[in-house]
Write a protein that holds these residues in place. Structure first.
Motif, short mmCIF file in Angstrom:
data_model
loop_
_atom_site.label_atom_id
_atom_site.label_comp_id
_atom_site.label_asym_id
_atom_site.label_seq_id
_atom_site.Cartn_x
_atom_site.Cartn_y
_atom_site.Cartn_z
N UNK A 88 0.82 -1.20 0.00
CA UNK A 88 0.00 0.00 0.00
C UNK A 88 0.85 1.25 0.00
N UNK A 89 0.20 2.39 0.13
CA UNK A 89 0.91 3.66 0.16
C UNK A 89 1.70 3.80 1.45
N UNK A 90 2.68 4.69 1.42
CA UNK A 90 3.44 4.99 2.65
C UNK A 90 2.49 5.46 3.74
N UNK A 91 1.55 6.33 3.36
CA UNK A 91 0.62 6.86 4.36
C UNK A 91 -0.26 5.74 4.92
N UNK A 92 -0.72 4.86 4.06
CA UNK A 92 -1.62 3.81 4.50
C UNK A 92 -0.97 2.78 5.40
N UNK A 93 0.34 2.55 5.19
CA UNK A 93 1.02 1.51 5.97
C UNK A 93 1.91 2.05 7.08
#
Length: 250
Positions: free
Chosen positions: A218-223
């Motif tokens: 997933x995205x950096x923000x999401x993970x």
């Protein structure tokens, strides 16, 4: 980001009777920076080495720009998909001779001007061009490895913990060089890192491998967002932050 440049379908790999990768599938876009993180032994480096056939693909498929990599001539594949290792090999000879290595395999001649341009892209000082490559510092060796990879004009650059042996100043320099190259050339970077903080700094998306499997993608923000990220991935990140020990990944 652009269209898919690498497609992995149900990739599995065994070594010495042990399963290293298990049914890995993912797509990577042109111009993307994908960070690959996970525990020691998760298969991070092995996955990277499958992309340019340093590891043999036994089960599953990898497509580069819709071409099955197994059907591509190996030198053409490795020209398109370059690699920079944790400790890059330095060949005997000068900096210029090291940079000429790849094109020379294809009987291509590189001008001194072209070499100096590549050195500039890799932030390698021009006055090092005739220096014995074995005299370079660790940070200079890594920048030479980047310049040598760029000589082949790759579309994808595989990065196997390229800064783990460097001090913080050299680490940030390498990060700046690679992200600038990504911006100017739309090169795709697949970056194995033991540093979660580095993944936060450089990546668009994060692939979290565990036991040879895709645990999270997933995205950096999401993970990795410290407040709203994925709890499982953040627990791993906290464990890394609390541990001083590092082990080599297969």
């Amino acid at each position: 980001m652009g269209h898919t440049i690498l497609e992995v379908q149900h990739l599995s790999l065994k070594r010495g009777g042990q399963r290293v990768l298990n049914n890995v599938s993912l797509s990577i876009a042109r111009g993307e920076v994908l960070a690959v993180i996970g525990p020691s032994g998760a298969g991070k480096s092995s996955l990277l080495r499958c992309f340019n056939r340093l590891e043999s693909v036994e089960n599953g498929h990898i497509f580069f720009d819709k071409n099955d990599i197994i059907k591509m001539p190996i030198l053409d594949l490795r020209r398109q998909i370059g690699m920079v290792f944790q400790k890059s090999a330095v060949f005997d000879g000068t900096v210029a001779e090291n940079i000429r290595f790849g094109p020379r395999l294809r009987d291509e001649t590189m001008s001194r001007e072209r070499i100096l341009k590549l050195m500039q892209q890799a932030a390698l000082e021009a006055d090092l061009i005739d220096r014995d490559a074995h005299e370079l510092s660790g940070g200079q060796e890594q920048r030479l490895a980047i310049a040598r990879a760029l000589a082949n004009q790759p579309s994808v650059l595989l990065l196997d913990e390229p800064t783990s042996a460097l001090d913080p100043i050299a680490t940030h320099k390498i990060e700046e060089i690679l992200l600038r190259l990504r911006h100017t050339t739309r090169m795709t970077l697949i970056w194995v890192s033991h540093s979660v903080e580095q993944a936060r700094r450089v990546a668009d998306r994060v692939l979290f491998l565990e036991d040879g499997c895709v645990s999270r993608l997933g995205t950096v923000e999401g993970l990795l967002d410290s407040e709203h990220g994925d709890a499982h991935t953040l627990a791993f990140a906290q464990g890394i932050d609390d541990s001083d020990g590092r082990e080599a990944d297969p």
